[in-house]
Scaffold this motif. Structure first.
Motif, PDB file in Angstrom:
ATOM      1  N   SER A 101     -24.609  24.298 -16.642  1.00  0.00           N
ATOM      2  CA  SER A 101     -24.916  22.966 -15.874  1.00  0.00           C
ATOM      3  C   SER A 101     -26.231  23.366 -15.291  1.00  0.00           C
ATOM      4  O   SER A 101     -26.549  24.426 -14.442  1.00  0.00           O
ATOM      5  CB  SER A 101     -23.660  22.373 -15.015  1.00  0.00           C
ATOM      6  OG  SER A 101     -22.787  22.474 -15.930  1.00  0.00           O
ATOM      7  N   LEU A 102     -26.934  22.151 -14.876  1.00  0.00           N
ATOM      8  CA  LEU A 102     -27.956  21.902 -13.917  1.00  0.00           C
ATOM      9  C   LEU A 102     -27.477  21.168 -12.597  1.00  0.00           C
ATOM     10  O   LEU A 102     -26.647  20.215 -12.598  1.00  0.00           O
ATOM     11  CB  LEU A 102     -29.033  21.192 -14.749  1.00  0.00           C
ATOM     12  CG  LEU A 102     -30.487  21.176 -13.881  1.00  0.00           C
ATOM     13  CD1 LEU A 102     -31.050  22.540 -13.614  1.00  0.00           C
ATOM     14  CD2 LEU A 102     -31.330  20.231 -14.702  1.00  0.00           C
ATOM     15  N   SER A 103     -27.686  21.724 -11.449  1.00  0.00           N
ATOM     16  CA  SER A 103     -27.416  21.095 -10.246  1.00  0.00           C
ATOM     17  C   SER A 103     -28.334  21.267  -9.311  1.00  0.00           C
ATOM     18  O   SER A 103     -29.090  22.283  -9.043  1.00  0.00           O
ATOM     19  CB  SER A 103     -26.165  21.705  -9.671  1.00  0.00           C
ATOM     20  OG  SER A 103     -25.663  21.163  -8.319  1.00  0.00           O
ATOM     21  N   ASP A 104     -28.429  20.215  -8.340  1.00  0.00           N
ATOM     22  CA  ASP A 104     -29.360  20.211  -7.093  1.00  0.00           C
ATOM     23  C   ASP A 104     -28.455  20.849  -5.663  1.00  0.00           C
ATOM     24  O   ASP A 104     -29.061  20.929  -4.748  1.00  0.00           O
ATOM     25  CB  ASP A 104     -29.844  18.799  -6.757  1.00  0.00           C
ATOM     26  CG  ASP A 104     -28.719  17.631  -6.422  1.00  0.00           C
ATOM     27  OD1 ASP A 104     -27.650  18.214  -6.455  1.00  0.00           O
ATOM     28  OD2 ASP A 104     -29.090  16.723  -6.258  1.00  0.00           O
ATOM     29  N   GLY A 105     -27.232  21.310  -6.034  1.00  0.00           N
ATOM     30  CA  GLY A 105     -26.623  21.927  -5.052  1.00  0.00           C
ATOM     31  C   GLY A 105     -25.628  21.106  -4.484  1.00  0.00           C
ATOM     32  O   GLY A 105     -24.699  21.467  -3.448  1.00  0.00           O
ATOM     33  N   LYS A 106     -25.835  19.626  -4.543  1.00  0.00           N
ATOM     34  CA  LYS A 106     -25.150  18.885  -3.615  1.00  0.00           C
ATOM     35  C   LYS A 106     -23.573  18.726  -4.281  1.00  0.00           C
ATOM     36  O   LYS A 106     -23.395  19.051  -5.518  1.00  0.00           O
ATOM     37  CB  LYS A 106     -25.585  17.387  -4.016  1.00  0.00           C
ATOM     38  CG  LYS A 106     -26.722  17.109  -3.252  1.00  0.00           C
ATOM     39  CD  LYS A 106     -27.313  15.732  -3.302  1.00  0.00           C
ATOM     40  CE  LYS A 106     -28.752  15.595  -2.501  1.00  0.00           C
ATOM     41  NZ  LYS A 106     -29.460  14.233  -2.583  1.00  0.00           N
ATOM     42  N   GLY A 107     -22.428  18.970  -3.486  1.00  0.00           N
ATOM     43  CA  GLY A 107     -21.230  19.137  -4.261  1.00  0.00           C
ATOM     44  C   GLY A 107     -20.774  20.313  -4.468  1.00  0.00           C
ATOM     45  O   GLY A 107     -19.420  20.312  -4.801  1.00  0.00           O
ATOM     46  N   LEU A 108     -21.469  21.487  -4.507  1.00  0.00           N
ATOM     47  CA  LEU A 108     -21.092  22.740  -4.703  1.00  0.00           C
ATOM     48  C   LEU A 108     -20.614  23.367  -3.515  1.00  0.00           C
ATOM     49  O   LEU A 108     -21.199  23.271  -2.227  1.00  0.00           O
ATOM     50  CB  LEU A 108     -22.265  23.690  -5.276  1.00  0.00           C
ATOM     51  CG  LEU A 108     -22.796  22.835  -6.585  1.00  0.00           C
ATOM     52  CD1 LEU A 108     -24.094  23.974  -7.094  1.00  0.00           C
ATOM     53  CD2 LEU A 108     -21.732  22.666  -7.606  1.00  0.00           C
ATOM     54  N   THR A 109     -19.518  24.334  -3.585  1.00  0.00           N
ATOM     55  CA  THR A 109     -18.994  24.962  -2.109  1.00  0.00           C
ATOM     56  C   THR A 109     -19.049  26.462  -2.942  1.00  0.00           C
ATOM     57  O   THR A 109     -18.388  26.724  -3.703  1.00  0.00           O
ATOM     58  CB  THR A 109     -17.627  24.552  -1.988  1.00  0.00           C
ATOM     59  OG1 THR A 109     -17.662  22.827  -1.723  1.00  0.00           O
ATOM     60  CG2 THR A 109     -17.178  25.257  -0.921  1.00  0.00           C
ATOM     61  N   PRO A 110     -19.908  27.151  -2.193  1.00  0.00           N
ATOM     62  CA  PRO A 110     -19.760  28.518  -2.571  1.00  0.00           C
ATOM     63  C   PRO A 110     -18.339  29.243  -1.941  1.00  0.00           C
ATOM     64  O   PRO A 110     -17.846  28.894  -1.081  1.00  0.00           O
ATOM     65  CB  PRO A 110     -20.858  29.116  -1.530  1.00  0.00           C
ATOM     66  CG  PRO A 110     -21.767  28.266  -1.304  1.00  0.00           C
ATOM     67  CD  PRO A 110     -20.980  26.767  -1.195  1.00  0.00           C
ATOM     68  N   VAL A 111     -17.835  30.292  -2.735  1.00  0.00           N
ATOM     69  CA  VAL A 111     -16.670  30.752  -2.691  1.00  0.00           C
ATOM     70  C   VAL A 111     -16.871  32.254  -2.500  1.00  0.00           C
ATOM     71  O   VAL A 111     -17.589  33.048  -3.131  1.00  0.00           O
ATOM     72  CB  VAL A 111     -15.800  30.450  -3.662  1.00  0.00           C
ATOM     73  CG1 VAL A 111     -15.317  29.022  -3.751  1.00  0.00           C
ATOM     74  CG2 VAL A 111     -16.296  31.179  -5.034  1.00  0.00           C
ATOM     75  N   PRO A 112     -16.122  32.902  -1.533  1.00  0.00           N
ATOM     76  CA  PRO A 112     -16.029  34.384  -1.638  1.00  0.00           C
ATOM     77  C   PRO A 112     -15.845  35.045  -2.915  1.00  0.00           C
ATOM     78  O   PRO A 112     -14.779  34.777  -3.495  1.00  0.00           O
ATOM     79  CB  PRO A 112     -15.234  34.838  -0.376  1.00  0.00           C
ATOM     80  CG  PRO A 112     -14.367  33.673  -0.332  1.00  0.00           C
ATOM     81  CD  PRO A 112     -15.040  32.518  -0.874  1.00  0.00           C
ATOM     82  N   THR A 113     -16.398  36.274  -3.213  1.00  0.00           N
ATOM     83  CA  THR A 113     -15.980  37.101  -4.425  1.00  0.00           C
ATOM     84  C   THR A 113     -15.243  38.526  -3.991  1.00  0.00           C
ATOM     85  O   THR A 113     -14.990  39.219  -4.681  1.00  0.00           O
ATOM     86  CB  THR A 113     -17.081  37.326  -4.935  1.00  0.00           C
ATOM     87  OG1 THR A 113     -18.315  38.088  -4.279  1.00  0.00           O
ATOM     88  CG2 THR A 113     -17.778  36.306  -5.646  1.00  0.00           C
ATOM     89  N   ASP A 114     -14.870  38.560  -2.649  1.00  0.00           N
ATOM     90  CA  ASP A 114     -14.602  39.787  -2.196  1.00  0.00           C
ATOM     91  C   ASP A 114     -12.930  39.614  -1.598  1.00  0.00           C
ATOM     92  O   ASP A 114     -12.407  40.555  -0.834  1.00  0.00           O
ATOM     93  CB  ASP A 114     -15.184  40.479  -0.989  1.00  0.00           C
ATOM     94  CG  ASP A 114     -15.431  39.536   0.194  1.00  0.00           C
ATOM     95  OD1 ASP A 114     -15.019  38.589  -0.015  1.00  0.00           O
ATOM     96  OD2 ASP A 114     -15.912  39.994   1.024  1.00  0.00           O
ATOM     97  N   GLY A 115     -12.316  38.686  -1.971  1.00  0.00           N
ATOM     98  CA  GLY A 115     -11.006  37.932  -1.616  1.00  0.00           C
ATOM     99  C   GLY A 115      -9.918  37.699  -2.636  1.00  0.00           C
ATOM    100  O   GLY A 115     -10.055  38.650  -3.510  1.00  0.00           O
ATOM    101  N   PRO A 116      -9.438  36.734  -2.504  1.00  0.00           N
ATOM    102  CA  PRO A 116      -8.453  36.478  -3.715  1.00  0.00           C
ATOM    103  C   PRO A 116      -9.349  36.181  -4.917  1.00  0.00           C
ATOM    104  O   PRO A 116     -10.554  35.868  -5.045  1.00  0.00           O
ATOM    105  CB  PRO A 116      -7.891  35.080  -3.163  1.00  0.00           C
ATOM    106  CG  PRO A 116      -8.005  35.092  -1.703  1.00  0.00           C
ATOM    107  CD  PRO A 116      -9.162  35.824  -1.428  1.00  0.00           C
TER     108      PRO A 116
END
Length: 337
Positions: A101-116
Motif C-alpha cells: 500500500s501507498l501512504s502519506d503517513g496519516k492514520g498510521l501508528t508506529p508500534v514497538p517491535t520489542d514487546g508483545p
C-alpha cells in the motif's frame, strides 16, 4: 512487481460467499516525497465489515463495489520518502486488502517491535481490546461481587471483557458456540460458560448460571441470548451494546420481544457504542491493557490463517464460529526480522 488486491465484487444478500470477493493484480506502488510503501504483514477480519458491504446508512461509509476492501492491518515500511517513517518501521492503520500500500503517513501508528507480538496491535492492544476496555469499564462499570454476562465470549472482544470483569472482582458468565470454546472460557477464569448451540433451553441455562440476576451485560450477539438476559436484569443494570452478529446476515429484520418494558421496570441503562467514540482516549486504553498483558493478568488467543489468498475464507469463518479470540491472516514476514 505484482501487488495482489481484494475488491468487493458485489453487495451480498444475506451471508457473503467467496463470490463476494474479487482478486486483482495491480502494480506495486512507488513513493513520492512524503510517502511510504507499506508491506502488509497481518490483516484483521472483523464482523463489522459485513455492515460495510451493504450500502445502508451507518456510522461508517460502505465499501464501494469494484474497489479494495479495507480494514485493520499491521504493515512494515519497505520504501520511504517520509521524514518520520523510516524503512523497517512497523505500523498499524486502516489499509486496503492488498500486499503493498501507498501512504502519506496519516492514520498510521508506529508500534514497538520489542514487546508483545506485533499481531496483538490488531487484537488485545488494538480495536478489539479497546472495545472491551471502554465498553466494559466506561459503560458497564462492574463492581466487585456483581454478575457480568458476556455473549460471544470466546471472540476477540468478549474474551477480553470477561478477563477485565474478573480483574474488577465480578462474577462472570459467558456464552459461546462450542465445547472447546466453553473450556477456553473456563481457562480464562470465567465462573460459568454455556454452549448455546447444544443447550436446549438457553433462558433456563442463563437463569441457573445467574442465581442473583444480572448487573452488567456486554452484548456482542443479540437475538435469543439477549432476550433471555433481559429477563434476568437487576435494578440499575448496565448494558453495553457492542454488536449484533446474530442478525448481520439476516435478509429481513427479525422480530423479537420488545425490551423497553424490562429496561423501564429495572431502571436499567442500555448504551450502544462504537470504539471510535473513545479515540481521544486510545493511548490510555493501550497503556492499561499493555500493563495487564505484561503482568500476566490478561491472556489472548489468536486464530491465525496463513496466506493472502485466504483472507475471504477467514472473514467468512467469523459467521460460522471458526475463530477463538482474534481472527487474523498472516500475509508476510517482516523484511527486517
Amino acid at each position: 512487481m505484482s501487488n495482489r488486491t481484494i475488491l468487493l465484487a458485489s453487495r451480498p444478500q444475506g451471508k457473503p460467499t467467496l463470490e463476494t470477493f474479487q482478486f486483482e493484480d495491480r502494480e506495486r506502488p512507488t513513493p513520492s516525497k512524503g510517502q511510504v510503501v507499506l508491506k502488509t504483514l497481518y490483516v484483521s477480519v472483523d464482523p463489522y465489515m459485513r455492515g460495510r458491504m451493504s450500502d445502508a446508512k451507518s456510522y461508517i461509509p460502505p465499501f464501494e463495489v469494484g474497489q479494495p476492501i479495507s480494514g485493520g492491518v499491521v504493515a512494515e515500511v519497505v520504501e520511504s520518502q517520509h521524514p518520520e517513517l523510516s524503512v523497517g518501521t512497523v505500523v498499524t492503520g486502516n489499509l486496503p486488502w492488498q500486499e503493498y500500500s501507498l501512504s502519506d503517513g496519516k492514520g498510521l501508528t508506529p508500534v514497538p517491535t520489542d514487546g508483545p507480538p506485533i499481531s496483538y496491535y490488531l487484537g488485545i492492544l488494538g480495536m478489539p481490546g479497546l472495545t472491551a476496555y471502554f465498553g466494559l469499564l466506561d459503560i458497564c462499570r462492574p463492581k466487585e461481587g456483581e454478575t457480568v454476562v458476556v455473549s460471544g465470549a470466546a471472540g476477540a472482544v468478549g474474551s477480553v471483557v470477561g478477563q477485565l470483569a474478573k480483574i474488577k472482582g465480578a462474577r462472570v458468565v459467558g456464552t459461546a458456540g462450542s465445547d472447546e470454546k466453553v473450556a477456553y472460557l473456563k481457562e480464562l477464569g470465567f465462573d460459568e460458560a454455556i454452549n448455546y448451540k447444544t443447550t436446549p433451553d438457553i433462558a433456563q441455562a442463563l437463569a441457573d448460571a445467574c442465581p442473583d440476576g444480572v448487573d452488567c451485560y456486554f452484548d456482542n450477539v443479540g437475538g435469543e441470548i439477549t432476550d433471555a438476559v433481559y429477563n434476568l436484569l437487576n435494578t440499575h443494570a448496565r448494558i453495553a451494546l457492542c454488536g449484533q452478529i446474530s442478525t448481520y446476515n439476516a435478509e429481513e429484520t427479525p422480530v423479537g420481544p420488545r425490551p423497553e418494558g424490562k429496561l423501564l421496570k429495572t431502571s436499567s441503562m442500555l448504551q450502544g457504542f462504537i470504539v471510535s467514540n473513545y479515540a481521544e482516549r486510545f493511548p490510555e486504553g493501550v497503556r492499561e491493557l499493555t500493563q495487564w498483558v505484561e503482568q500476566g493478568k490478561l491472556t489472548f488467543e489468536e486464530t491465525i490463517t496463513e496466506g493472502f489468498d485466504q483472507i475471504p475464507t477467514a472473514f467468512l469463518g467469523l459467521f460460522t464460529g471458526e475463530n477463538t479470540g482474534k481472527a487474523l491472516v498472516k500475509v508476510a514476514d517482516r523484511d527486517a526480522a
